[in-house]
Design a protein around this motif. Structure first.
Motif, mmCIF file in Angstrom:
data_model
loop_
_atom_site.group_PDB
_atom_site.id
_atom_site.type_symbol
_atom_site.label_atom_id
_atom_site.label_comp_id
_atom_site.label_asym_id
_atom_site.label_seq_id
_atom_site.Cartn_x
_atom_site.Cartn_y
_atom_site.Cartn_z
ATOM 1 N N ARG A 180 0.816 -1.218 0.000
ATOM 2 C CA ARG A 180 0.000 0.000 0.000
ATOM 3 C C ARG A 180 0.848 1.266 0.000
ATOM 4 N N ALA A 181 1.913 1.288 0.770
ATOM 5 C CA ALA A 181 2.733 2.501 0.855
ATOM 6 C C ALA A 181 3.305 2.879 -0.512
ATOM 7 N N THR A 182 3.773 1.896 -1.243
ATOM 8 C CA THR A 182 4.313 2.158 -2.575
ATOM 9 C C THR A 182 3.215 2.655 -3.511
ATOM 10 N N SER A 183 2.054 2.019 -3.453
ATOM 11 C CA SER A 183 0.922 2.453 -4.284
ATOM 12 C C SER A 183 0.527 3.887 -3.966
ATOM 13 N N ASP A 184 0.413 4.195 -2.680
ATOM 14 C CA ASP A 184 0.028 5.550 -2.284
ATOM 15 C C ASP A 184 1.032 6.585 -2.771
ATOM 16 N N ALA A 185 2.308 6.263 -2.743
ATOM 17 C CA ALA A 185 3.333 7.187 -3.220
ATOM 18 C C ALA A 185 3.329 7.295 -4.740
ATOM 19 N N LEU A 186 2.978 6.211 -5.415
ATOM 20 C CA LEU A 186 3.013 6.186 -6.874
ATOM 21 C C LEU A 186 1.867 6.957 -7.523
#
Length: 156
Positions: free
Chosen positions: A58-64
């Motif tokens: 999720r963290a990567t998705s939110d940043a992307l």
């Protein structure tokens, strides 16, 4: 008895489908990938795909999301973004996550079953970026800082 039960449970965890999946590497042909996006529109990986972005947390998705939203449509041409949401509870996905994704100006291919993306390489906390050429993997990149993505896409 308890030791045997623990050993059996450990073996079961090791024998998951993801444990048998071999990660793709440079030179490998990309297997057929068919997923639906946040609007339930089906997609299949085509020969015109130059970049496959894979987020498995999720963290990567939110940043992307803001990085991809900041790209122009021509910059997003040939880019496919796959998000693994298989660990997300179905109720949370249906009521909150997917409706929020419908506000994004790009398609998010949703992997609701981990087996569909088990072959994709990954590193914890990093975005996987596969450079594709003629249906084969030309390069594999792992980005800890997704802000570097536009420069990577422009370099090829």
């Amino acid at each position: 008895m308890l030791r045997r039960l623990f050993a059996l449970l450990s073996l079961c965890l090791l024998l998951t489908p993801a444990a048998f999946a071999a990660n793709l590497a440079v030179g490998d042909a990309v297997p057929p990938l068919a997923l639906a996006d946040q609007f339930d529109k089906p997609h299949t990986l085509g020969s015109d795909t130059r970049w496959l972005l894979f987020s498995h947390d999720r963290a990567t998705s939110d940043a992307l999301h803001p990085v991809l939203a900041g790209l122009t449509p021509p910059q997003r041409q040939g880019v496919v973004y796959v998000a693994d949401i298989s660990r997300m509870p179905a109720l949370v996905s249906r009521l909150f996550a997917v409706p929020a994704m419908r506000e994004l100006p790009f398609a998010v291919w949703l992997a609701r079953d981990a087996a569909n993306v088990a072959m994709l390489p990954r590193e914890p906390g990093k975005l996987t970026v596969l450079a594709l050429q003629g249906g084969q993997i030309a390069a594999v990149h792992y980005l800890a800082d997704v802000a570097a993505l536009p420069a990577l896409l422009a370099a090829r």
